[in-house]
Design a protein around this motif. Sequence first.
Motif, short mmCIF file in Angstrom:
data_model
loop_
_atom_site.label_atom_id
_atom_site.label_comp_id
_atom_site.label_asym_id
_atom_site.label_seq_id
_atom_site.Cartn_x
_atom_site.Cartn_y
_atom_site.Cartn_z
N GLU A 1 6.24 19.83 38.38
CA GLU A 1 7.67 19.88 38.66
C GLU A 1 8.12 21.33 38.85
O GLU A 1 7.78 22.21 38.05
N TYR B 1 8.84 18.50 43.28
CA TYR B 1 7.47 18.68 42.80
C TYR B 1 6.59 19.31 43.85
O TYR B 1 6.72 19.04 45.04
N ASP C 1 10.24 8.78 35.14
CA ASP C 1 9.06 8.00 34.75
C ASP C 1 7.81 8.58 35.42
O ASP C 1 7.64 8.44 36.62
N PRO C 2 6.93 9.23 34.66
CA PRO C 2 5.73 9.84 35.24
C PRO C 2 4.79 8.83 35.90
O PRO C 2 3.95 9.21 36.71
N SER C 3 4.94 7.55 35.58
CA SER C 3 4.07 6.57 36.23
C SER C 3 4.34 6.48 37.73
O SER C 3 3.45 6.11 38.49
N THR D 1 0.75 16.52 40.27
CA THR D 1 2.07 17.07 40.55
C THR D 1 2.50 18.07 39.48
O THR D 1 2.12 17.96 38.33
N ARG E 1 4.74 9.08 39.74
CA ARG E 1 3.87 10.08 40.36
C ARG E 1 2.40 9.65 40.29
O ARG E 1 1.63 9.89 41.21
N HIS E 2 2.03 8.99 39.22
CA HIS E 2 0.67 8.44 39.11
C HIS E 2 0.44 7.42 40.22
O HIS E 2 -0.59 7.42 40.90
N ASN F 1 12.04 11.60 38.68
CA ASN F 1 11.64 12.56 37.64
C ASN F 1 11.69 11.99 36.23
O ASN F 1 11.40 12.69 35.28
#
Length: 138
Positions: free
Chosen positions: A19, A119, A56-58, A17, A60-61, A54
């Motif tokens: 942003e 994203y 916590d990047p986990s 991803t 998107r993981h 937007n």
Amino acid sequence: MTAFQHTFEITTPGRGTREITQAIAEIVARAGIACGLVNVFVPHTSCSVMLTENADPSVRHDLETLAQRWAPDGDPAYRHADEGDDDMAAHGRTLLAGSSLIIPITDGRLALGTWQGIYLWEHRARPHRRRIIVTVCG
């Protein structure tokens, strides 16, 4: 009704991803429309646009982990593999995740929730140049 449209491109490093919230917010500000809608569209069949967490990047993981379950690369049942093992999986992921968003504009700004971001979600394994068309109406 007033409309404003702007197209921009980004290069992705491959699957994952990127942003684009700030880029969309700047286009909305330039449009000068206080109340309306913005449509964000990608004219591609192997990437998506999404509105998601937007902070916590986990998240998107974990979305990528889910997508690998929905549409795994190299499934032997696929017939379409013209551009590699990730080809059909990328098309399936785009269908499931979507290629456009509509977001309200309030007081000239994106009416996003506290933890929401926009994203581009690249579904192909290798880098690609992606076009994003943003249309603001009000």
